[in-house]
Each structure stands twice: as C-alpha cells, then as structure tokens.
Motif scaffolding. Structure first.
Motif, short mmCIF file in Angstrom:
data_model
loop_
_atom_site.label_atom_id
_atom_site.label_comp_id
_atom_site.label_asym_id
_atom_site.label_seq_id
_atom_site.Cartn_x
_atom_site.Cartn_y
_atom_site.Cartn_z
N GLU A 1 0.83 -1.21 0.00
CA GLU A 1 0.00 0.00 0.00
C GLU A 1 0.86 1.25 0.00
N ARG A 2 1.94 1.23 0.74
CA ARG A 2 2.84 2.38 0.75
C ARG A 2 3.49 2.54 -0.62
N PHE A 3 3.81 1.41 -1.24
CA PHE A 3 4.42 1.49 -2.58
C PHE A 3 3.42 2.08 -3.57
N LYS A 4 2.16 1.70 -3.48
CA LYS A 4 1.15 2.24 -4.38
C LYS A 4 1.02 3.75 -4.23
N ARG A 5 1.09 4.22 -2.99
CA ARG A 5 1.03 5.67 -2.75
C ARG A 5 2.23 6.36 -3.38
N LYS A 6 3.37 5.73 -3.28
CA LYS A 6 4.59 6.30 -3.88
C LYS A 6 4.43 6.36 -5.40
N TRP A 7 3.88 5.32 -5.98
CA TRP A 7 3.65 5.28 -7.43
C TRP A 7 2.70 6.40 -7.84
N ARG A 8 1.59 6.55 -7.11
CA ARG A 8 0.59 7.59 -7.43
C ARG A 8 1.21 8.98 -7.34
N ALA A 9 2.10 9.18 -6.36
CA ALA A 9 2.74 10.49 -6.19
C ALA A 9 3.57 10.86 -7.40
N ALA B 1 -1.85 -1.29 -11.54
CA ALA B 1 -2.84 -2.28 -11.11
C ALA B 1 -2.85 -3.48 -12.06
N SER B 2 -2.69 -3.20 -13.35
CA SER B 2 -2.66 -4.27 -14.34
C SER B 2 -1.46 -5.18 -14.13
N TYR B 3 -0.31 -4.60 -13.88
CA TYR B 3 0.91 -5.39 -13.68
C TYR B 3 0.84 -6.19 -12.38
N LEU B 4 0.31 -5.56 -11.33
CA LEU B 4 0.18 -6.26 -10.05
C LEU B 4 -0.82 -7.41 -10.19
N GLY B 5 -1.87 -7.16 -10.94
CA GLY B 5 -2.85 -8.23 -11.17
C GLY B 5 -2.22 -9.40 -11.89
N GLU B 6 -1.31 -9.13 -12.80
CA GLU B 6 -0.60 -10.19 -13.52
C GLU B 6 0.22 -11.04 -12.55
N HIS C 1 3.32 9.16 -10.59
CA HIS C 1 2.71 8.84 -11.88
C HIS C 1 1.24 9.24 -11.98
N GLY C 2 0.64 9.52 -10.86
CA GLY C 2 -0.77 9.92 -10.89
C GLY C 2 -1.69 8.72 -11.08
N ASP C 3 -1.84 8.26 -12.29
CA ASP C 3 -2.74 7.16 -12.62
C ASP C 3 -2.16 5.83 -12.16
#
Length: 224
Positions: free
Chosen positions: A199-207, A216-221, A209-211
């Motif tokens: 979850e912390r990594f996702k927040r870092k990504w959003r900061a 999410a597609s890669y993590l789903g893979e 890259h925004g979208d």
C-alpha cells in the motif's frame, strides 16, 4: 652487545621509523582527502547552478580522491557526474551526456571495487546504464541487473526496494518471466517483513505517476 644483536636492534629501529612514517603519510593523506571533500560539501550546499559550478565541484572531489581514494569519495564523484549527465538530458542534449555517463561509470565501478558490500554504488551505476543512449533502453537489462545487485546487498531497505520496483514496473514490458517472478517474490518478502508495504508502494507510485491503472494491471498479472 654482540654485532648480531646490534644489527637486530638497528633493524627494529628502522622498521619502527618506517611504520611511523607510513602512518603519518596515511594520516596526512586522509586529512587532505576529507578537507577537500568537506569543502565540496560546503560549496555544493551553496551552489547556484550545477551547470555553472560543476567544474569546481568536480575538481574538489577529484582532489579528495587523489589524496585519499575512499569509496565514499568515488561514490559522490559518480553521483555528481550522473547529475550533470541528467542535466544535459533535461536541456534536450542527450548526446552531450555521454562523456559524463562514461566518467560516472568509471568512478562508480571503482567505488564498487573498494566497497563491494555497499548497495549505493550499484544503485547509482544502474542509473548510468538506464541513461545510456537515452531515450532508447539499449542497456536497460544491465541497469536492472545492477538494481538486483543493490537489492542483494540491502534486501530489506524499503527506500531502495520501492525505487527499484518503480523501475521494474516502468520497464515491465522489457522484463523476462524470471524477472517478473523475482519481483513477485520480493513484494511478498517485503510484505512479510514490512506490513502494508504494498500500500505504501502504491502511494509512492501515485505520487510520481498519478494514474494507477497501469500498475494495477501489472500487479494483477502477479496475483496481487
């Protein structure tokens, strides 16, 4: 005192003098190395422009390295040259970055040679390869390999792992199946050691890259 004993005594005195002189030499070289390194740090904090002040800053670090070849000094010199290369790319002159990237690579490899257990030089060197022939990812494979070498030396460093994962996901289409498996395992390991890491990594990504759709597609893979 016999002649043999006198020769032995003189030999010991000469040896002790040699040891003292060697110790004094190392101390002087170390002092001068850190003198120029501290001077560099002071000037770096007050610099107005990397483009304008680069040569002087580089000269300070070069003198530090010449006097005392510390891996810390080589690492910082590599970082400085890497920043200069990145500046050329930002100026729209990627071809001008080649010299600085080559010079950065040279000193970062020396830092690795002197202190192979430290992840920092591996991480900085990976950036050099990512920027070579920019924007074409010609040496991306080598860059990611160095990222994994850095991770191997600091397997639980969340800052390093998060930044490396950003690189891996940005280059997802270039990754082999083995690399994707390694990414999946690293995320699992970090989740076990550091709850809510993902979850912390996702927040870092959003900061940055925004979208989050692509991530999410890669993590789903990977099954996350």
């Amino acid at each position: 005192m016999t002649e043999k004993a006198e020769r032995s005594s003189r030999g010991k005195k000469i040896f002790l003098i040699f040891v003292c002189l060697a110790g004094l030499t190392v101390s002087i070289c170390s002092y001068l190395g850190y003198y120029y390194f501290n001077l560099y740090q002071s000037e770096r904090r007050t610099m107005r422009s990397l483009e304008r002040d680069f040569e002087q800053l580089q000269a300070r670090l070069q003198k530090a390295v010449n006097w005392y070849p510390s891996p810390e000094f080589y690492l910082e010199l590599g970082r400085l040259r890497l920043l200069r290369a990145m500046a050329e790319i930002e100026f729209g002159q990627p071809e001008e970055s080649d010299l600085y990237l080559s010079q950065a690579s040279e000193v970062l490899k020396q830092a690795i040679y002197l202190r192979p257990v430290d992840y920092s030089a591996f991480w900085e060197l990976s950036k050099v390869y990512f920027l070579m022939n920019y924007p074409l990812p010609v040496y991306a494979d080598k860059g990611r390999q160095l990222c994994w070498e850095a991770i191997k030396r600091a397997p639980h460093d969340e800052f390093l792992i998060s930044n490396a994962l950003i690189v891996f996901f940005e280059q997802w289409l270039l990754l082999s199946e083995e690399e994707k498996t390694n990414v999946k395992q690293k995320i699992k390991d970090m989740e076990m050691a550091n709850p809510s890491f993902l979850e912390r990594f996702k927040r870092k990504w959003r900061a940055g890259h925004g979208d989050e759709t692509e991530l999410a597609s890669y993590l789903g893979e990977l099954g996350f």
